[in-house]
Enzyme design. Structure first.
Site, PDB file in Angstrom:
ATOM      1  N   ASN A 123       7.807  11.063   0.064  1.00 51.08           N
ATOM      2  CA  ASN A 123       8.064   9.944  -0.825  1.00 51.08           C
ATOM      3  C   ASN A 123       8.825  10.329  -2.088  1.00 51.08           C
ATOM      4  O   ASN A 123       9.461   9.492  -2.708  1.00 51.08           O
ATOM      5  CB  ASN A 123       6.751   9.255  -1.206  1.00 51.08           C
ATOM      6  CG  ASN A 123       5.675  10.233  -1.608  1.00 51.08           C
ATOM      7  OD1 ASN A 123       5.315  11.141  -0.851  1.00 51.08           O
ATOM      8  ND2 ASN A 123       5.160  10.068  -2.808  1.00 51.08           N
TER       9      ASN A 123
ATOM     10  N   GLN B 113       6.604   6.089   4.393  1.00 51.14           N
ATOM     11  CA  GLN B 113       7.977   5.970   3.886  1.00 51.14           C
ATOM     12  C   GLN B 113       8.994   5.667   4.978  1.00 51.14           C
ATOM     13  O   GLN B 113      10.124   5.307   4.681  1.00 51.14           O
ATOM     14  CB  GLN B 113       8.394   7.260   3.158  1.00 51.14           C
ATOM     15  CG  GLN B 113       7.770   7.428   1.788  1.00 51.14           C
ATOM     16  CD  GLN B 113       8.304   6.453   0.751  1.00 51.14           C
ATOM     17  OE1 GLN B 113       9.461   6.044   0.792  1.00 51.14           O
ATOM     18  NE2 GLN B 113       7.471   6.066  -0.186  1.00 51.14           N
TER      19      GLN B 113
ATOM     20  N   ALA C 286       2.423  -2.043   4.455  1.00 52.01           N
ATOM     21  CA  ALA C 286       3.359  -3.177   4.475  1.00 52.01           C
ATOM     22  C   ALA C 286       4.260  -3.249   3.234  1.00 52.01           C
ATOM     23  O   ALA C 286       5.433  -3.596   3.330  1.00 52.01           O
ATOM     24  CB  ALA C 286       2.590  -4.485   4.628  1.00 52.01           C
TER      25      ALA C 286
ATOM     26  N   THR D 245     -14.260  -8.937   6.529  1.00 50.76           N
ATOM     27  CA  THR D 245     -13.460 -10.058   7.011  1.00 50.76           C
ATOM     28  C   THR D 245     -11.983  -9.764   6.770  1.00 50.76           C
ATOM     29  O   THR D 245     -11.593  -9.337   5.681  1.00 50.76           O
ATOM     30  CB  THR D 245     -13.897 -11.360   6.299  1.00 50.76           C
ATOM     31  OG1 THR D 245     -15.280 -11.551   6.570  1.00 50.76           O
ATOM     32  CG2 THR D 245     -13.104 -12.556   6.793  1.00 50.76           C
TER      33      THR D 245
ATOM     34  N   CYS E 201       4.205  12.866 -17.524  1.00 48.84           N
ATOM     35  CA  CYS E 201       3.488  11.701 -18.032  1.00 48.84           C
ATOM     36  C   CYS E 201       3.357  10.556 -17.035  1.00 48.84           C
ATOM     37  O   CYS E 201       2.359   9.856 -17.025  1.00 48.84           O
ATOM     38  CB  CYS E 201       4.166  11.195 -19.294  1.00 48.84           C
ATOM     39  SG  CYS E 201       4.475  12.519 -20.458  1.00 48.84           S
TER      40      CYS E 201
HETATM   41  C1  LIG Z   1       3.085   4.720  -0.884  1.00 50.99           C
HETATM   42  C2  LIG Z   1       2.608   5.852  -0.032  1.00 50.99           C
HETATM   43  C3  LIG Z   1       1.260   5.991   0.329  1.00 50.99           C
HETATM   44  C4  LIG Z   1       0.190   5.084  -0.202  1.00 50.99           C
HETATM   45  O1  LIG Z   1       0.312   3.792   0.252  1.00 50.99           O
HETATM   46  P1  LIG Z   1      -0.497   2.630  -0.522  1.00 50.99           P
HETATM   47  O2  LIG Z   1      -0.336   1.431   0.317  1.00 50.99           O
HETATM   48  O3  LIG Z   1       0.156   2.503  -1.855  1.00 50.99           O
HETATM   49  O4  LIG Z   1      -1.903   3.091  -0.633  1.00 50.99           O
HETATM   50  C5  LIG Z   1       0.913   7.031   1.147  1.00 50.99           C
HETATM   51  N1  LIG Z   1       1.832   7.898   1.610  1.00 50.99           N
HETATM   52  C6  LIG Z   1       3.136   7.801   1.294  1.00 50.99           C
HETATM   53  C7  LIG Z   1       4.110   8.775   1.857  1.00 50.99           C
HETATM   54  C8  LIG Z   1       3.572   6.780   0.462  1.00 50.99           C
HETATM   55  O5  LIG Z   1       4.855   6.703   0.132  1.00 50.99           O
END
Ligand SMILES: *Cc1c(COP(=O)(O)O)cnc(C)c1O
Length: 402
Positions: free
Chosen positions: A153, A181, A202, A239, A327
């Protein structure tokens, strides 16, 4: 420029209007509890099972019941690692992962280490690649799971998942990939990738936040994280988030139906941006593999400046980007990913991630390039290290001239 520019698609994306449209009926109009046997319940049950079929087909799963809906990409990662670790604890307690995983994987591994498991964190090369032979070398008779992300990411590097998966399949070792990603961005097929578990979220492909999915190959045992009901075949109580699930499926279908055209266009835009930064600016490096990288990802390190200051200055110019520096992540340590590819702390601190998406244009990149050098020069003008470096260069050329 009155319009703001969004260059942070790796952090999240906005819900596509077509996805929103598909979700809307499931808030007030079609609201039955999918576990109820009456017609209200049957309607939402049907919507969920249709979404499951769509997701299964889109990623090449053998059957819809290999798809489990979750509350996020992080939850999918947690469920894969903790779920497999618990289910196979009598078989072995060793897990292999890489040193540059998302914290949803890394922190889960740290938790497992505190609970009697051994974890090997594989190193990566300077491009951020995991070498398949290092995975094999790390295997022990105790190894129950390997988890390597499909693409990173921060730096965008795409791992040789299919190749690693093939080696593990031959040795009967379970293999999970965090594909948060890549799903909806590049082709993702669980058979081609040779994976047993795969995580997605999603909101990274123009779907809603708070909805993820985990692919679990038939026959793989995974203990639940959440107890209390029989939802998701007893593996995730609660749910269901019907609108979210419908939105995830719709977003995935939409992303995949335009995948090649978006991939080509965004890759071209990314390369244009990378080429301009590297040719027009000094003391800058590209992080991540030059070609084996996500279509929209560009990650740079600028010497002598703080990524944080760069981000704030870009924000003042209406540009939203990201960095792996101190930061932003709320810690003093620079990004583990940038340190993992061998950057020193100073260089890692001066990093900037630009992540492009389907709405971005060449005009936006041109505007970015019209403000970036100015900002970088201004920040460097305040840096004693930069002055020391440039004076040294000038002195060296003086002596050469004489
Ligand atoms: C964004 C991301 C996550 C976490 O997904 P969330 O839906 O924000 O919890 C995990 N792994 C990678 C590589 C991501 O880019």
């Amino acid at each position: 420029m009155g319009e703001r520019i969004y260059f942070d698609h790796a952090a999240t994306t906005g819900v596509d209007p077509k996805v929103l449209e598909a979700m809307i009926p499931y808030f007030s109009q079609t609201f039955g509890n999918p576990s109820s046997i009456h017609s209200f319940g049957r309607e939402t049950r049907k919507a969920i099972e249709e979404a499951r079929q769509i997701v299964a087909a889109e990623i090449g799963a053998a059957a819809p019941n290999e798809i489990y809906f979750t509350g996020s990409g992080s939850e999918s990662d947690n469920m894969a690692l903790r779920g497999v670790a618990e289910a196979y604890r009598d078989k072995g307690r060793h897990i292999i992962t890489s040193s540059i995983e998302h914290h949803a994987v890394l922190d889960t591994c740290h938790y497992l280490e505190k609970n009697g498991y051994k974890v090997t964190y594989l190193p990566v090369d300077s491009d951020g690649l995991v070498h398949p032979e290092t995975v094999l070398d790390a295997l022990t008779p105790e190894t129950i799971l390997v988890s390597i992300m499909h693409a990173n990411n921060e730096i965008g590097t795409i791992q040789p998942i299919a190749e690693i998966g093939k080696l593990l399949k031959e040795r009967n070792i379970l293999f999970h990939t965090d594909a948060v990603q890549t799903v909806g961005t590049i082709p993702v097929n669980v058979q081609d990738l040779n994976v047993d578990l795969l995580s997605m979220a999603a909101h990274k492909f123009y779907g809603p936040k708070g909805t993820g999915a985990l692919y679990i190959r038939r026959g793989v045992k995974v203990n639940p994280l959440i107890y209390g009901g029989a939802q998701e075949r007893n593996r995730r109580a609660g749910t269901e988030n019907i609108a979210g699930i419908v939105g995830l499926a719709k977003a995935l279908q939409l992303a995949n139906s335009h995948l090649e055209e978006n991939r080509a266009r965004i890759t071209e835009l990314r390369d244009y941006l990378i080429d301009r930064v590297l040719s027009e600016m000094d003391y800058v490096r590209l992080n991540g593999h030059r070609t084996k990288r996500l279509p929209g990802n560009a990650n740079f390190s600028f010497d002598f400046i703080e990524g944080e200051s760069l981000l704030l200055n870009l924000d003042l110019k209406g540009i939203a980007a990201s960095s792996g520096s101190a930061c932003t992540s709320g810690s003093l340590e620079p990004s583990h990913v940038l340190l993992g590819i061998g950057l020193c702390h100073e260089t890692a601190h001066g990093s900037l991630r630009v992540s492009l998406g389907k709405g971005n244009t060449r005009e936006e990149v041109d505007y970015f390039m019209s403000v970036l050098p100015e900002i970088v020069n201004k920040l460097r003008a305040m840096s004693p290290l930069y002055h020391a470096e440039t004076e040294r260069k000038e002195c060296a050329s003086c002596t050469r001239k004489r």
